[in-house]
Design a protein around this motif. Sequence first.
Motif, mmCIF file in Angstrom:
data_model
loop_
_atom_site.group_PDB
_atom_site.id
_atom_site.type_symbol
_atom_site.label_atom_id
_atom_site.label_comp_id
_atom_site.label_asym_id
_atom_site.label_seq_id
_atom_site.Cartn_x
_atom_site.Cartn_y
_atom_site.Cartn_z
ATOM 1 N N ARG A 31 -3.214 4.925 1.328
ATOM 2 C CA ARG A 31 -2.253 5.862 1.906
ATOM 3 C C ARG A 31 -1.000 5.128 2.409
ATOM 4 N NH1 ARG A 31 -6.639 9.472 3.809
ATOM 5 N NH2 ARG A 31 -7.473 10.188 1.817
ATOM 6 N N TYR A 32 -1.204 3.991 3.048
ATOM 7 C CA TYR A 32 -0.101 3.169 3.550
ATOM 8 C C TYR A 32 -0.504 1.710 3.424
ATOM 9 C CZ TYR A 32 1.234 7.528 5.860
ATOM 10 O OH TYR A 32 1.547 8.832 6.112
ATOM 11 N N ASP A 33 0.480 0.870 3.220
ATOM 12 C CA ASP A 33 0.266 -0.577 3.177
ATOM 13 C C ASP A 33 1.530 -1.194 3.763
ATOM 14 O OD1 ASP A 33 -0.185 -3.250 2.601
ATOM 15 O OD2 ASP A 33 -0.866 -2.881 0.549
ATOM 16 N N VAL A 34 1.457 -1.578 5.030
ATOM 17 C CA VAL A 34 2.640 -2.097 5.716
ATOM 18 C C VAL A 34 2.374 -3.492 6.258
ATOM 19 C CG1 VAL A 34 3.500 0.195 6.297
ATOM 20 C CG2 VAL A 34 2.033 -0.995 7.907
ATOM 21 N N GLY A 35 3.427 -4.260 6.401
ATOM 22 C CA GLY A 35 3.310 -5.633 6.865
ATOM 23 C C GLY A 35 3.277 -6.577 5.687
ATOM 24 N N ASN A 36 2.961 -7.848 5.964
ATOM 25 C CA ASN A 36 2.843 -8.819 4.882
ATOM 26 C C ASN A 36 1.894 -9.929 5.287
ATOM 27 O OD1 ASN A 36 4.333 -10.778 6.396
ATOM 28 N ND2 ASN A 36 6.224 -9.796 5.740
ATOM 29 N N GLY A 37 1.434 -10.675 4.299
ATOM 30 C CA GLY A 37 0.465 -11.736 4.559
ATOM 31 C C GLY A 37 -0.783 -11.171 5.205
ATOM 32 N N ARG A 38 -1.329 -11.909 6.168
ATOM 33 C CA ARG A 38 -2.522 -11.446 6.880
ATOM 34 C C ARG A 38 -2.183 -10.373 7.912
ATOM 35 N NH1 ARG A 38 -5.544 -16.148 9.374
ATOM 36 N NH2 ARG A 38 -7.049 -14.532 9.839
ATOM 37 N N MET A 39 -0.899 -10.171 8.173
ATOM 38 C CA MET A 39 -0.466 -9.180 9.153
ATOM 39 C C MET A 39 -0.141 -7.855 8.456
ATOM 40 S SD MET A 39 -0.898 -10.724 11.898
ATOM 41 C CE MET A 39 0.006 -10.051 13.252
ATOM 42 N N ARG A 40 -1.115 -7.312 7.744
ATOM 43 C CA ARG A 40 -0.957 -6.057 7.009
ATOM 44 C C ARG A 40 -1.877 -5.004 7.589
ATOM 45 N NH1 ARG A 40 -1.846 -7.493 0.886
ATOM 46 N NH2 ARG A 40 -1.784 -5.242 0.595
ATOM 47 N N TRP A 41 -1.347 -3.797 7.705
ATOM 48 C CA TRP A 41 -2.129 -2.628 8.084
ATOM 49 C C TRP A 41 -2.238 -1.775 6.830
ATOM 50 C CZ3 TRP A 41 0.772 -5.457 11.191
ATOM 51 C CH2 TRP A 41 0.328 -5.706 12.482
ATOM 52 N N ILE A 42 -3.464 -1.590 6.361
ATOM 53 C CA ILE A 42 -3.697 -0.847 5.130
ATOM 54 C C ILE A 42 -4.496 0.401 5.493
ATOM 55 C CG2 ILE A 42 -4.688 -0.909 2.815
ATOM 56 C CD1 ILE A 42 -4.534 -4.046 3.099
ATOM 57 N N THR A 43 -3.916 1.554 5.200
ATOM 58 C CA THR A 43 -4.600 2.808 5.485
ATOM 59 C C THR A 43 -5.171 3.347 4.185
ATOM 60 O OG1 THR A 43 -3.059 3.253 7.279
ATOM 61 C CG2 THR A 43 -4.355 5.116 6.477
ATOM 62 N N VAL A 44 -6.478 3.576 4.177
ATOM 63 C CA VAL A 44 -7.173 4.083 3.005
ATOM 64 C C VAL A 44 -7.972 5.319 3.412
ATOM 65 C CG1 VAL A 44 -7.345 1.814 1.883
ATOM 66 C CG2 VAL A 44 -9.185 2.582 3.399
ATOM 67 N N GLY A 45 -8.367 6.086 2.424
ATOM 68 C CA GLY A 45 -9.190 7.250 2.727
ATOM 69 C C GLY A 45 -9.794 7.824 1.469
ATOM 70 N N PRO A 46 -10.824 8.644 1.642
ATOM 71 C CA PRO A 46 -11.477 9.231 0.484
ATOM 72 C C PRO A 46 -10.559 10.229 -0.233
ATOM 73 C CG PRO A 46 -12.482 10.013 2.537
ATOM 74 C CD PRO A 46 -11.452 9.015 2.907
ATOM 75 N N ALA A 47 -10.609 10.203 -1.549
ATOM 76 C CA ALA A 47 -9.816 11.136 -2.357
ATOM 77 C C ALA A 47 -10.177 12.570 -1.971
ATOM 78 C CB ALA A 47 -10.085 10.898 -3.843
ATOM 79 N N GLY A 48 -9.175 13.411 -1.899
ATOM 80 C CA GLY A 48 -9.412 14.810 -1.573
ATOM 81 C C GLY A 48 -9.600 15.086 -0.091
ATOM 82 N N GLN A 49 -9.489 14.052 0.746
ATOM 83 C CA GLN A 49 -9.625 14.223 2.190
ATOM 84 C C GLN A 49 -8.419 13.572 2.881
ATOM 85 O OE1 GLN A 49 -13.542 13.264 3.811
ATOM 86 N NE2 GLN A 49 -14.351 13.274 1.733
ATOM 87 N N PRO A 50 -7.234 14.148 2.704
ATOM 88 C CA PRO A 50 -6.026 13.509 3.234
ATOM 89 C C PRO A 50 -5.983 13.418 4.754
ATOM 90 C CG PRO A 50 -5.531 15.718 2.453
ATOM 91 C CD PRO A 50 -6.945 15.411 2.028
ATOM 92 N N GLY A 51 -6.792 14.176 5.447
ATOM 93 C CA GLY A 51 -6.777 14.145 6.901
ATOM 94 C C GLY A 51 -7.700 13.117 7.515
ATOM 95 N N THR A 52 -8.437 12.366 6.687
ATOM 96 C CA THR A 52 -9.382 11.363 7.194
ATOM 97 C C THR A 52 -9.031 10.000 6.611
ATOM 98 O OG1 THR A 52 -11.119 13.035 7.325
ATOM 99 C CG2 THR A 52 -11.815 10.733 7.381
ATOM 100 N N SER A 53 -8.800 9.032 7.492
ATOM 101 C CA SER A 53 -8.385 7.706 7.031
ATOM 102 C C SER A 53 -9.100 6.600 7.795
ATOM 103 C CB SER A 53 -6.874 7.523 7.236
ATOM 104 O OG SER A 53 -6.144 8.454 6.493
ATOM 105 N N VAL A 54 -9.130 5.445 7.163
ATOM 106 C CA VAL A 54 -9.582 4.210 7.800
ATOM 107 C C VAL A 54 -8.391 3.260 7.758
ATOM 108 C CG1 VAL A 54 -11.159 2.244 7.674
ATOM 109 C CG2 VAL A 54 -11.977 4.530 7.058
ATOM 110 N N VAL A 55 -8.026 2.725 8.904
ATOM 111 C CA VAL A 55 -6.929 1.761 8.976
ATOM 112 C C VAL A 55 -7.553 0.369 9.052
ATOM 113 C CG1 VAL A 55 -4.893 0.983 10.233
ATOM 114 C CG2 VAL A 55 -5.470 3.436 10.173
ATOM 115 N N LEU A 56 -7.249 -0.434 8.053
ATOM 116 C CA LEU A 56 -7.719 -1.818 8.017
ATOM 117 C C LEU A 56 -6.634 -2.642 8.704
ATOM 118 C CD1 LEU A 56 -8.818 -1.696 4.296
ATOM 119 C CD2 LEU A 56 -10.282 -1.408 6.315
ATOM 120 N N ALA A 57 -6.974 -3.208 9.842
ATOM 121 C CA ALA A 57 -5.970 -3.834 10.697
ATOM 122 C C ALA A 57 -6.338 -5.273 11.014
ATOM 123 C CB ALA A 57 -5.840 -3.035 11.994
ATOM 124 N N PRO A 58 -5.333 -6.143 11.133
ATOM 125 C CA PRO A 58 -5.602 -7.536 11.496
ATOM 126 C C PRO A 58 -5.933 -7.646 12.993
ATOM 127 C CG PRO A 58 -3.249 -7.180 11.243
ATOM 128 C CD PRO A 58 -3.920 -5.890 10.879
#
Length: 136
Positions: A31-58
Amino acid sequence: MSLTIHSSFLPHEDPEASLAFYRDVLGFEVRYDVGNGRMRWITVGPAGQPGTSVVLAPPVADPGVTDEERRTITEMMAKGTYAMLLLATDDLDTTFDRLRVGDSEIVQEPAEQPYGVRDCAVRDPAGNLIRIQQSR
């Protein structure tokens, strides 16, 4: 009042490995991929469920965390005791086969639990425990 879970956060140490696991193995949308290197916040979520996300954060990015706390977090992540995510699927066996082919660290193969669910467990690249149960 109505509440929903919008996002939960899991730490990552290697954004590329985490992205490959959540996108390519679990099939989550990016959904989102911001930052660079190890300082990236990547937001992912299940297809068809746009209101539910997991933010992978450093975990190193929080300025309120001391160096000693960062070391503790890193140690706990490596042991798989820092964070956990519980997912559900309609087909646990197919999901588990996908995890095995994706070279995931298997913690527990699919099994009937005494508390009434059938589930399995793996670790993501950061060591976070991911339990997946069969939907009822």
